[in-house]
Enzyme design. Structure first.
Site, PDB file in Angstrom:
ATOM      1  N   CYS A 225       0.847  -1.190   0.000  1.00  0.00           N
ATOM      2  CA  CYS A 225       0.000   0.000   0.000  1.00  0.00           C
ATOM      3  C   CYS A 225       0.880   1.236   0.000  1.00  0.00           C
ATOM      4  O   CYS A 225       1.301   1.724   1.044  1.00  0.00           O
ATOM      5  CB  CYS A 225      -0.893  -0.022   1.227  1.00  0.00           C
ATOM      6  SG  CYS A 225      -2.002   1.366   1.290  1.00  0.00           S
TER       7      CYS A 225
ATOM      8  N   THR B 178     -25.685   1.627  11.918  1.00  0.00           N
ATOM      9  CA  THR B 178     -26.711   1.374  10.913  1.00  0.00           C
ATOM     10  C   THR B 178     -27.552   2.629  10.723  1.00  0.00           C
ATOM     11  O   THR B 178     -27.675   3.444  11.631  1.00  0.00           O
ATOM     12  CB  THR B 178     -27.632   0.200  11.300  1.00  0.00           C
ATOM     13  OG1 THR B 178     -28.593   0.029  10.274  1.00  0.00           O
ATOM     14  CG2 THR B 178     -28.339   0.434  12.610  1.00  0.00           C
ATOM     15  N   TYR B 179     -28.050   2.768   9.530  1.00  0.00           N
ATOM     16  CA  TYR B 179     -28.970   3.874   9.273  1.00  0.00           C
ATOM     17  C   TYR B 179     -30.336   3.309   8.954  1.00  0.00           C
ATOM     18  O   TYR B 179     -31.217   3.997   8.480  1.00  0.00           O
ATOM     19  CB  TYR B 179     -28.457   4.742   8.125  1.00  0.00           C
ATOM     20  CG  TYR B 179     -27.035   5.181   8.343  1.00  0.00           C
ATOM     21  CD1 TYR B 179     -26.751   6.276   9.146  1.00  0.00           C
ATOM     22  CD2 TYR B 179     -25.985   4.488   7.773  1.00  0.00           C
ATOM     23  CE1 TYR B 179     -25.447   6.661   9.371  1.00  0.00           C
ATOM     24  CE2 TYR B 179     -24.673   4.879   7.994  1.00  0.00           C
ATOM     25  CZ  TYR B 179     -24.408   5.971   8.796  1.00  0.00           C
ATOM     26  OH  TYR B 179     -23.120   6.354   9.027  1.00  0.00           O
TER      27      TYR B 179
ATOM     28  N   THR C 148     -31.155   1.562   6.552  1.00  0.00           N
ATOM     29  CA  THR C 148     -31.517   1.684   5.140  1.00  0.00           C
ATOM     30  C   THR C 148     -30.805   0.605   4.339  1.00  0.00           C
ATOM     31  O   THR C 148     -29.729   0.134   4.709  1.00  0.00           O
ATOM     32  CB  THR C 148     -31.060   3.039   4.565  1.00  0.00           C
ATOM     33  OG1 THR C 148     -29.674   3.184   4.848  1.00  0.00           O
ATOM     34  CG2 THR C 148     -31.824   4.181   5.167  1.00  0.00           C
TER      35      THR C 148
ATOM     36  N   THR D   3     -31.007  -3.978   9.582  1.00  0.00           N
ATOM     37  CA  THR D   3     -29.925  -4.593   8.814  1.00  0.00           C
ATOM     38  C   THR D   3     -29.017  -5.461   9.677  1.00  0.00           C
ATOM     39  O   THR D   3     -27.967  -5.893   9.225  1.00  0.00           O
ATOM     40  CB  THR D   3     -29.062  -3.499   8.150  1.00  0.00           C
ATOM     41  OG1 THR D   3     -28.566  -2.647   9.172  1.00  0.00           O
ATOM     42  CG2 THR D   3     -29.849  -2.686   7.173  1.00  0.00           C
TER      43      THR D   3
ATOM     44  N   GLU E 268     -22.873   3.088   1.513  1.00  0.00           N
ATOM     45  CA  GLU E 268     -23.105   1.747   2.034  1.00  0.00           C
ATOM     46  C   GLU E 268     -21.943   0.818   1.704  1.00  0.00           C
ATOM     47  O   GLU E 268     -21.582  -0.056   2.484  1.00  0.00           O
ATOM     48  CB  GLU E 268     -24.411   1.188   1.477  1.00  0.00           C
ATOM     49  CG  GLU E 268     -25.613   1.827   2.132  1.00  0.00           C
ATOM     50  CD  GLU E 268     -26.909   1.515   1.420  1.00  0.00           C
ATOM     51  OE1 GLU E 268     -27.896   1.260   2.110  1.00  0.00           O
ATOM     52  OE2 GLU E 268     -26.945   1.521   0.173  1.00  0.00           O
TER      53      GLU E 268
END
Lengths: 480, 789
Positions: free
Chosen positions: A125, A374-375, A377, A386, A451
């Protein structure tokens, strides 16, 4: 807008700027935000369109974090920008990294950065390597060390072995490795130092996953410098067709994918309440299945090993040591790590907090934040629980590293994670340097970028936890 | 109950013959539980599930409950519990979330009775109702607790903790309906089994997960909890709010707690990680475990008292694959090895010293020092007749040594600190000033030193030699005292008084000790034991050893041996042995070569008090000081070190600052830093903030300099909405405006901001300065007459 800030001033003259002037600059530009002219292909990530990241950049919490980051380090790097999509997590991540690198700890600052370099180099990296080379010099490290691992003191070189193992096959770490490092002698490590080094190593291994997984671009100042290399060699090979899942004709399929996923989650949830027929043996086999199946989920195209840039390569010994599948047929598999026997909450935390106060607390917070983030959604749906999906991802990552949860039905992983997602997860978790933009765009095509970044965060943390658990277990065994 | 009593007596014979013993298990244990008749124990773990009978001198495997060809995850136990009402009934919690009950009365090999697969995650704990045969409670990682009726196939009620991970559930012994549940987020909830909708009570017990809890066996409102934060807490649940009544700090996260039967205040604990021992604590004495079992080689995972009414037998299972029976008699008692002693200085040089009585009285062959001013106070904890298991009665003596007002007063320190000038004037003036200050305080030697420094480092010949002579002579008289430890050398008048005090103390102690069985302590003996320890200790602290008024050293009682006291390492790094005769001789020779070493006088003299007298006559400053000042650096350095070692770090630091670069390179950074921190610490204890700040500012050590930059937060309010700015930027959170606008140029001020304390308008420093040169009104137009000074 922060990009603009870091874009418009080269890294070299950052020092010359007072932080306030800098931020004032940014603030003024906030008004005309999107219109800032920028170089083509720039922005924090090559996978995610700049607008995507900036769009939510106006959020207050996020901006505050950026300001904080800027004030304390003089920059808002691309990683921070991308993580900024999840400000709650970023706050926690930032605190941890700050403690790890800049606050009191057993290791001197330059060694911390050097260890970070060693860790990041394992995954080739160059983004992180370059970044920390600069930091290393800034805190007064000996430039000679940068010529390669062979020029570094023996003590750091000794770390190479567990660096290698933790990066690629953490399950191989044993108490003998720990013993060897702690053995009294001229170049021995103290336990406290070792813990910090371990946290650093795992942190940077998994951060490398994140960098590749999100296709983080090099910092503006990094180009031209000796450290310049495209961060992930294949970030440019994506075909333009797969560029935008949402607008392309395949969008409809993707729509359906989301629906299917939703359906399945609902089904599973209902099932769980009724289904009791699964025997224990079956559960066991399901885990084994998932494990073995993960073998097949290797990236389909095995691209030829990219030539390593020499300035990264010099920090790596035995570059051919890489991830090897946890179970290969016909081989004696190392015993499965039972998650319940050595958990982070009970054991890992206690050990770290004992040897590296505050770090345990921060890591604990970070794991919790990411696990519970979490949202509600999913793609365009909102108000969805979720939990299952997140748990499936988390447990799948641990599964790839050979950690098994007794109380988890690995059948769920199969139901919830589509193949392309599995490929992506496996790649990013195990050999992030092979992640490509195509992989990134191929999974969850209708999902938001934020997401996908969320998935990457889960990846980062789950991977870190897995490696830490192996390492800490070895230390515990050494201590008893 | 009658039956119970019979069991106990039947057990009586067993108790006597039992011994500490162990057996190897095939696999690590996760939990153990004991049958109510105390004759059998069940061990459960990931790969083990066996029943052992406890014979007199060994464990005998009775039954292996892991049957079947394919090991199922149902056997992978996180917890096991044996019913206390029915000896055939067991329950286990499996890591895969299954709760299994076992009936030993079954004729078949497989004793598995019922299987409850209602939990989605690992079940951490199962618990039978203490009096109800068919009631079983489970707590799981999924955050739910379930109550099962063993006659039914499903749970009868489910309790949602509304949070993650239940770590422990325990039925209350007192209330039929109540149970306690502990959670990973640090909370403890009390539930009524009849009301599954809502907990009765909730409180935060620990920081981080609460791993375990246990109801007190007798005092039924007490609940002990243990958490990852390494604490064991005892809560009184009888009141409306759960009240923490005891708290024990252990050294590792607490995995299990178990009240010891028949002992109201005893509790056994074992830890989750790192520490393999089992401790039994007296919760009233939280600093040292009253007993300790050290047999295990890996973490102990399960502890249980063998019998409900027998406090002497403890069983434990461990990750090291052993099952132990511990006998209390064989426990190690750390208290035996500990010397309970405490020593503390007050700011004004008083010293409190507490030690076990026995320690003090046993040491009786030392002579008392005269002049200690002390108030011996004795504490004795009475034996509690109800506590038959109190092994060690603790009793200790506390002595307070007061320094007498004059010698011990730190007045001179404060005054010196306030009056010294450290910078801002030429060196000579500073030295003169400081010498004067010291002189006023009757610290002649210090004054002398300042004068010398002045002579050395500034132009010579300005000091009249007579003056020098005079002070030298004076200095020399005081010098021998430097090495005496003055706090006990007390002017006669005060000595009398202290003697009086002492006898008072004695009689008091007699009164107090009257009822104690231990030997009466002779106060005199007592005193001298401490007294002899004390001088050495005095050097530890910051009390000065060179108070000049103390030269009334009792000559009839010269403490010759005191010269040999070696300074404790921790006081100051001993880089140079100053009190070293050969080196003093060197000095003498040096002196013979060059008589200019007058600056050195004070020091040399003090080192070798006897020879010094003869030297003084030589050292008249008849010669012009033409040597380079560097010549004296080693001597000045030694002088500084000497002062520092004497405890007068004030002098060392002051000289260091005044001389600055002239001497700085002579002393290594670390020592300097050490001096600075000591002095600053002292100053701050005396609340001399300004001076301490000045010292910090003037110091040249980087480590000290940056002290001033730590935690210097300035809280500001927004100029628009007048509320505090929590934001780090320049925009107020609340009114979303730029907070710090310059009243002159109307731009945001970044950097130096100056504002009027009257009207709170302000702006760029330059702008405001310029504005107020021409106008006296506020630039914002508020009409306030601002002033810039």
């Amino acid at each position: 807008m922060m990009v603009a800030g870091s874009d418009c001033c080269g890294r070299t003259d950052i020092k010359g700027y007072l932080p306030c002037e800098q931020c004032g600059d940014l603030r003024n530009k906030e008004d005309r935000e999107i219109k800032i002219p920028r170089q083509l292909g720039r922005g924090p990530s090559s996978f995610i369109p700049v607008e995507e990241i900036l769009q939510e950049g106006t959020e207050r919490a996020q901006r505050q974090l950026f300001i904080e980051a800027f004030v304390s380090t003089g920059r808002v790097d691309n990683v921070t920008m991308v993580m900024g999509l999840h400000p709650e997590y970023l706050a926690s991540f930032w605190k941890t990294q700050y403690l790890l690198l800049r606050l009191d700890g057993p290791l001197p600052y330059h060694k911390r950065h050097y260890i970070a370099i060693m860790a990041a180099a394992r995954h080739q990296c160059s983004y992180l390597v370059g970044f920390h080379v600069a930091e290393f010099l800034k805190v007064g490290g000996n430039p000679e060390w940068l010529q390669g691992l062979h020029r570094a003191p023996q003590k750091l070189r000794n770390l190479n072995e567990i660096n290698k193992i933790l990066a690629h096959r953490p399950w191989l770490i044993t108490k003998e490795h720990i013993e060897a490092l702690l053995k009294t002698g001229e170049n021995s490590w103290s336990l406290a130092e070792l813990i910090q080094a371990l946290v650093l190593l795992t942190h940077y291994h998994s951060l490398a996953s994140f960098v590749f997984g999100c296709g983080i671009n090099l910092e503006p100042g990094q180009e031209g410098g000796p450290a310049f290399q495209p961060p992930s060699p294949r970030s440019c090979d994506s075909s333009p067709a797969s560029e935008d899942g949402m607008s392309s004709p395949s969008g409809k399929d993707a729509m359906q994918e989301v629906e299917v996923l939703m359906e399945r989650m609902k089904l599973l949830q209902e099932c769980q309440l009724e289904e009791e027929g699964v025997t224990q043996e079956e559960m066991e086999t399901r885990f084994e299945l998932e494990k073995t199946e993960s073998l097949l989920v290797a990236p389909t195209v095995d691209i030829a090993e990219p030539a390593l840039p020499p300035n990264v390569l010099c920090f790596v010994e035995e570059p051919e040591f890489g991830y090897k599948d946890f179970t290969r047929k016909g081989e004696q598999a190392p015993p499965t790590f039972r998650a319940q026997d050595y958990t982070w909450e009970d054991h890992g935390y206690s050990l770290i907090n004992r040897l590296y106060p505050d770090m345990g607390q921060l890591l604990d917070e970070k794991f919790q934040v990411v696990y519970n983030l979490t949202y509600n959604t999913i793609a365009m749906h909102s108000g969805v629980d979720t939990t299952m999906l997140r748990r499936a991802i988390w447990n799948y990552i641990h599964c790839v590293f050979g950690i098994r949860y007794d109380d988890y039905d690995y059948g769920e992983v199969n139901q919830l994670l589509e193949r392309s997602l599995k490929v992506y997860i496996k790649t990013v978790a195990c050999y992030p340097e092979k992640a490509t933009k195509r992989m990134y765009t191929h999974f969850w095509r209708h999902f938001k970028h934020s997401e996908k970044v969320h998935v990457n965060l889960l990846l980062l943390e789950a991977r870190m936890q897995a490696a830490l658990l192996y390492a800490l277990r070895a230390i515990t065994r050494y201590m008893t | 109950m009658e039956k119970m009593a019979r069991v106990t007596t039947a057990l009586g014979g067993n108790t006597i013959t039992g011994r500490t013993m162990f057996c190897h298990l095939d696999a690590p244990a996760n939990a153990i539980s004991v049958c109510r008749d105390a004759a059998q124990v069940v061990v459960a773990g990931r790969n083990i599930f066996k029943i052992y009978s406890i014979d007199e001198d060994q464990f005998v495997e009775k039954l292996n409950l892991r049957v079947g060809r394919k090991p199922s995850l149902n056997f992978s136990c996180a917890d096991v519990v044996w019913h206390q009402m029915d000896e055939n009934l067991l329950a286990t919690a499996a890591t895969n979330g299954v709760v299994v009950t076992w009936n030993l009365g079954k004729p078949s090999r497989n004793k598995q009775d019922q299987l409850f697969t209602e939990h989605k995650r690992t079940v951490n704990k199962v618990c039978f109702h203490p009096t109800e045969v068919y009631m079983l409670l489970s707590g799981s990682q999924d955050g739910y607790m379930k109550c099962f009726d063993l006659r039914k196939k499903d749970s009868v009620s489910t309790f949602s903790g509304q949070s993650e991970s239940v770590r422990d559930v325990q039925f209350s012994i007192r209330d039929y309906f109540t149970f306690a549940a502990t959670f990973e987020n640090g909370n403890v909830q009390l539930w009524d089994i009849r009301r599954p909708d809502r907990y009765e009570r909730m409180f935060t017990a620990h920081n981080g997960p609460v791993f375990c809890c246990d109801w007190h066996l007798e005092d039924r409102g007490w609940l002990a909890t243990g958490g990852r934060d390494k604490m064991v807490k005892v809560w009184d649940m009888n009141t409306n709010r759960a009240k923490e009544i005891y708290c024990v700090q252990t050294i590792a996260s607490v995995a299990r707690v178990k009240w010891r039967p028949e002992c109201k205040h005893h509790i056994a604990t074992c830890s989750m990680m790192v520490d393999h021992n089992i401790y039994v604590w007296d919760v009233r004495r939280p600093f040292i475990p009253s007993a300790m079992f050290e047999e295990h080689k890996d973490v102990t995972t399960g502890i249980v008292w063998r019998h409900l009414h027998d406090p002497y037998f403890l069983l434990s299972g461990s990750k090291d694959s052993t099952l132990y029976q511990h006998i209390f008699k064989d426990a190690s008692q750390p208290i035996d090895r500990a010397n309970p002693e405490g020593l503390c200085y007050s700011l004004f040089g008083d010293l409190a010293f507490a030690a076990k009585e026995s320690l003090i009285s046993s040491d009786s062959n030392r002579k008392p020092y005269i002049g200690d001013r002390r108030h011996p106070i004795f504490f004795k904890r009475k034996l509690d007749p109800t506590e038959q298991f109190e092994y060690i009665s603790s009793s200790s003596a506390l002595s307070v040594f007061e320094t007498d007002l004059e010698s011990g007063s730190m007045d001179w320190f404060v005054r010196t600190a306030k009056q010294y000038a450290l910078a801002g004037r030429p060196l000579a003036e500073l030295c003169d000033h400081n010498a004067k200050v010291a002189k006023e305080l009757d610290r002649d030697q210090v004054a002398q030193t300042w004068t010398m420094l002045r002579i050395i480092y500034s132009s010579p010949g300005t000091v009249p030699s007579a003056n020098l002579n005079h002070s030298l002579g004076k200095g020399s008289t005081s010098l021998p005292l430097m090495n005496s430890f003055n706090l006990k050398d007390i002017p006669p008048g005060i000595g009398n008084e202290s003697r009086l005090e002492r006898s008072k103390g004695e009689s008091r102690s007699e009164n107090i000790l009257m009822d104690s069985s231990s030997t009466l302590i002779n106060n005199d003996e007592n005193e001298e034991t401490e007294g002899s320890d004390v001088p050495a200790d005095y050097l530890l602290g910051d009390v000065e050893g060179d108070e000049d008024e103390l030269y009334m050293m009792d000559h009839e009682n010269p403490h010759a041996e005191e010269q040999e006291y070696i300074l404790p390492q921790e006081a100051f790094p001993l880089r140079h042995e100053i009190v070293d005769n050969p080196s003093a001789l060197d000095h003498l020779q040096e002196k013979a070569d060059s008589p200019h070493v007058s600056g050195n006088e004070a020091e040399t003299v003090s080192l070798t008090p006897v020879e010094s007298f003869s030297l003084i006559s030589i050292s008249h400053s008849l010669y012009e000081n033409r040597l380079p000042t560097d010549f004296f650096n080693p001597i000045v350095r030694d002088m500084l070190l000497f002062y520092a070692e004497q405890g007068d770090v004030q002098m060392a630091v002051s000289v260091l600052i005044v001389l600055g670069d002239r001497i700085r390179k002579e002393i290594d950074e670390q020592t300097q830093e050490h001096w600075y921190t000591s002095y600053i610490d002292l100053l701050q204890r005396f609340q001399l903030w300004n001076i301490s700040n000045e010292v910090i500012k003037l110091s040249t050590c980087r480590a000290i300099n940056c002290l001033n930059q730590a935690s210097t937060t300035l809280h500001i309010n927004c100029s628009n909405c007048k509320r505090p700015m929590s934001n780090k930027g320049w925009i107020c959170d609340r009114c979303r405006q730029c907070a710090s606008m310059c009243a002159v140029c109307h731009h945001v001020v970044k950097g130096l901001f100056v504002w009027c304390q009257g009207c709170s308008h302000g702006g760029h420093l330059q702008h405001i300065m310029k504005w107020l040169e021409t106008s006296s009104h506020c630039p914002a137009g508020c009409g306030h007459l601002c002033e810039y000074t």
